[in-house]
Design an enzyme around this catalytic site. Structure first.
Site, PDB file in Angstrom:
ATOM      1  N   HIS A 101      12.210  48.783  55.895  1.00 29.13           N
ATOM      2  CA  HIS A 101      11.271  47.976  55.110  1.00 29.13           C
ATOM      3  C   HIS A 101      10.903  48.766  53.869  1.00 29.13           C
ATOM      4  O   HIS A 101      10.784  49.995  53.933  1.00 29.13           O
ATOM      5  CB  HIS A 101       9.996  47.683  55.912  1.00 29.13           C
ATOM      6  CG  HIS A 101       8.858  47.216  55.054  1.00 29.13           C
ATOM      7  ND1 HIS A 101       8.729  45.897  54.678  1.00 29.13           N
ATOM      8  CD2 HIS A 101       7.836  47.891  54.450  1.00 29.13           C
ATOM      9  CE1 HIS A 101       7.657  45.786  53.891  1.00 29.13           C
ATOM     10  NE2 HIS A 101       7.101  46.980  53.744  1.00 29.13           N
TER      11      HIS A 101
ATOM     12  N   GLU B  42      -0.030  49.221  51.441  1.00 31.10           N
ATOM     13  CA  GLU B  42       0.760  49.650  52.605  1.00 31.10           C
ATOM     14  C   GLU B  42       0.684  51.165  52.808  1.00 31.10           C
ATOM     15  O   GLU B  42       0.630  51.641  53.938  1.00 31.10           O
ATOM     16  CB  GLU B  42       2.213  49.191  52.433  1.00 31.10           C
ATOM     17  CG  GLU B  42       2.363  47.680  52.515  1.00 31.10           C
ATOM     18  CD  GLU B  42       3.787  47.193  52.334  1.00 31.10           C
ATOM     19  OE1 GLU B  42       3.981  45.962  52.350  1.00 31.10           O
ATOM     20  OE2 GLU B  42       4.706  48.020  52.183  1.00 31.10           O
TER      21      GLU B  42
ATOM     22  N   ASN C  21      16.829  44.835  60.605  1.00 29.13           N
ATOM     23  CA  ASN C  21      17.465  45.181  59.327  1.00 29.13           C
ATOM     24  C   ASN C  21      17.145  46.601  58.831  1.00 29.13           C
ATOM     25  O   ASN C  21      17.176  46.894  57.644  1.00 29.13           O
ATOM     26  CB  ASN C  21      17.156  44.125  58.254  1.00 29.13           C
ATOM     27  CG  ASN C  21      15.697  44.089  57.851  1.00 29.13           C
ATOM     28  OD1 ASN C  21      14.866  44.740  58.465  1.00 29.13           O
ATOM     29  ND2 ASN C  21      15.392  43.341  56.806  1.00 29.13           N
TER      30      ASN C  21
ATOM     31  N   LYS D  98      13.091  51.215  60.814  1.00 34.73           N
ATOM     32  CA  LYS D  98      12.704  50.300  61.894  1.00 34.73           C
ATOM     33  C   LYS D  98      13.317  50.697  63.248  1.00 34.73           C
ATOM     34  O   LYS D  98      14.226  51.539  63.313  1.00 34.73           O
ATOM     35  CB  LYS D  98      13.118  48.881  61.494  1.00 34.73           C
ATOM     36  CG  LYS D  98      12.395  48.361  60.246  1.00 34.73           C
ATOM     37  CD  LYS D  98      12.701  46.898  60.008  1.00 34.73           C
ATOM     38  CE  LYS D  98      11.978  46.387  58.770  1.00 34.73           C
ATOM     39  NZ  LYS D  98      12.161  44.915  58.602  1.00 34.73           N
TER      40      LYS D  98
ATOM     41  N   TYR E 221       1.952  42.913  58.814  1.00 36.08           N
ATOM     42  CA  TYR E 221       2.756  41.761  58.386  1.00 36.08           C
ATOM     43  C   TYR E 221       1.921  40.479  58.262  1.00 36.08           C
ATOM     44  O   TYR E 221       2.466  39.381  58.361  1.00 36.08           O
ATOM     45  CB  TYR E 221       3.913  41.539  59.356  1.00 36.08           C
ATOM     46  CG  TYR E 221       5.082  42.486  59.144  1.00 36.08           C
ATOM     47  CD1 TYR E 221       5.786  42.490  57.941  1.00 36.08           C
ATOM     48  CD2 TYR E 221       5.504  43.357  60.145  1.00 36.08           C
ATOM     49  CE1 TYR E 221       6.862  43.331  57.740  1.00 36.08           C
ATOM     50  CE2 TYR E 221       6.588  44.211  59.949  1.00 36.08           C
ATOM     51  CZ  TYR E 221       7.261  44.183  58.739  1.00 36.08           C
ATOM     52  OH  TYR E 221       8.329  45.014  58.535  1.00 36.08           O
TER      53      TYR E 221
END
Ligand code: CMP
Length: 140
Positions: free
Chosen positions: A117, A128, A114, A11, A51
């Site tokens: 993913h 995905e 964070n 990320k 998302y």
């Protein structure tokens, strides 16, 4: 044991801090093989679609804003039980709850920021992976 593939995203908080290499090393040390990888900047529409399952959540707008705030590295990880293995090496979504030695415990800044993913199941992994990669981009 089953050979699986899972979708991983490094990320913007991690690309910003130039720690994609150390994260890749953690993934490889966990027995995962990076069989596809590219560095991209997600558009708002890409992030919203990716998302979509979280669209009604209170954190959705912040999540999309964060995921489009900088470069991400999208990758396909392959290995025995790759989905579970990746979730183990990532650690809990909230770094405060992550086990010692996991990527999120070591590097995540918050539950939103964070660092990584990972797909949570076989069906979402397939969806995905197809969202970001064509077959021609995958090389085991
Ligand atoms: P990820 O695995 O990318 O999937 C959805 C993301 O939403 C998750 O990681 C977190 O980064 C983020 N997220 C989940 N819960 C919250 C929350 N309560 N507040 C902010 N972000 C969240």
């Amino acid at each position: 044991m089953a050979l699986e593939r899972t979708l991983s995203i490094i990320k913007p908080d991690a690309t910003r801090r130039n720690i994609t290499g150390v994260i890749n090393t953690k993934l490889e040390e966990a027995g995962l093989r990076i069989v596809a990888q590219k560095r991209i900047r997600m558009s708002r529409q890409m992030a919203e679609t990716f998302y979509d399952v979280h669209r009604e959540r209170p954190f959705f707008n912040n999540l999309v804003a964060f995921m489009t705030s900088g470069a991400v590295v999208v990758q396909i990880l392959e290995g025995e039980n790759a989905i579970t293995r990746n979730r183990e090496v990532m650690g809990a979504t909230n770094p405060e709850n992550a086990d010692e030695g996991t990527i999120r415990k070591l590097y995540a800044e918050s539950i939103e920021s964070n660092s990584v993913h990972g797909s949570d199941a076989l069906d979402t992994a397939a969806t995905e992976i197809a969202y970001f990669f064509s077959d021609a981009e995958i090389h085991a």
